[in-house]
Design an enzyme around this catalytic site. Sequence first.
Site, short mmCIF file in Angstrom:
data_model
loop_
_atom_site.label_atom_id
_atom_site.label_comp_id
_atom_site.label_asym_id
_atom_site.label_seq_id
_atom_site.Cartn_x
_atom_site.Cartn_y
_atom_site.Cartn_z
CG HIS A 69 0.28 3.56 -121.01
ND1 HIS A 69 0.84 3.28 -119.78
CD2 HIS A 69 -0.59 4.57 -120.80
CE1 HIS A 69 0.32 4.09 -118.87
NE2 HIS A 69 -0.55 4.87 -119.46
CD GLU A 72 0.29 8.66 -123.17
OE1 GLU A 72 0.10 9.49 -122.26
OE2 GLU A 72 -0.40 7.64 -123.32
CG HIS A 73 3.36 7.65 -118.90
ND1 HIS A 73 3.19 7.84 -117.55
CD2 HIS A 73 2.12 7.36 -119.38
CE1 HIS A 73 1.92 7.66 -117.23
NE2 HIS A 73 1.25 7.36 -118.32
CD GLU A 145 -1.51 5.27 -115.85
OE1 GLU A 145 -2.23 5.24 -116.85
OE2 GLU A 145 -0.39 5.83 -115.82
#
Length: 429
Positions: A69, A72-73, A145
């Site tokens: 993840h 991906e960012h 997040e």
Amino acid sequence: MELKYIKSSITGEELYYAVHSSGLGVYIIPKKDYSKAYAIFGTRYGSVDSKFVVPGESELTEVPDGIAHYLEHKMFDQPDGSNVFDKFAKYGGNANAFTSFNMTAYLFSATQDIEKNIETLMDYVQSPYFTEESVQKEQGIIGQEIRMYDDNGNWRLFFNFLDCLYKEHPVKKDIAGTIESISHITPEYLYKCYNTFYNLSNMTIVVAGNVDAVKIAKVIEKCVKKNEPFSEEIKKVYPNESKEIAKEYAEQSLSVAMPLFMLGFKDTDTGYGGKKLLKKSIEMNIILKMLFGKSSRLYKDLYEKGLINNSFSFEYTMQPDYGFTSINGESADPKAVYEAVMREVEKAHEEGLSKDDFERIKKVIWGDYIRSHNDIEEYADTFMRMLFMDIDYFNFIDAYNEVTFDDVKKRFNEHFEKDRSALSVVNPV
């Protein structure tokens, strides 16, 4: 790159496909009556893949949880400091990305300049740029997040449920990782994961919508950067997961309007993909609709008693190495819903399933598949997800035709066992 072409004699759908010399899988689904196009560029790499052996190496690599993840960012950072979303906006493209348990994908939809948008998509996904400063900055963003999801009732409901079903498998871990785990992520880790899982032989691009397949294929071929394909598969290492569940019940209190529940069953028939896995998913979905669909006696009973509302839903989630059924919604008495489901399952074991219901629901499943072609984004996403499980979703009919009533009865008896069930509840504070 030579495109191959097939057309379904059943649905009339068309597919162009090829494997580039880099190993990249290319799939183009033209739909001339649509106004927009959608492209998704994905890799077989998700949150569960934190232990692996790189092709050509012998040592096991272990990276911090949440790194897929995180990566991906970071892919949106460009070496020249430009903003990827500004580039898409210039060509009318609406871009996004996501990371799931087993895949990471980058995507866009647009009604114009499709070729330019594809060039933008393929350029930034093939241009990693990680610095010590930018990686540390991202830790604060993703940390925020994670804290946000920690307060999200439905998110916690889901992961508490998985924590009940699984003892060891990393599917029970939050996709974004933890504040602690992401603090150990470095540029070196990111490059290691990128160079392993973003090798084009581990990736696929699917384009659907109002496009010229030959032109799109040429654009894709032009955009492929130098990439030597792996000569063998990446070895992903997962712990041995027992057939037993970890625990039967989980409860948490958060800021929700009314109690949330998720209950379901752990799938222990795992270890394969392809048409066999697709056939199993069809069987599971037939059973779920028979027992818990809006036409079922259980749904009617629970609704009339006020134990469920329109939020009630169910799903079968599958991968080659894990799977589970889940039933969720809102209820003033989640435990009463759980007990009602268990009684209904027990009654079905005693009385047997209805063949008439099977025949009717099987037709519904086929109708759902046909309707899925109307949403190019949903269809392309599902098409890629299935590809990553070695499933030929275009030829869904082949697996569908093999499903019999005896198969469904056998699947029901094997899967729906109370000792492999669990209940997760989130109560209002």
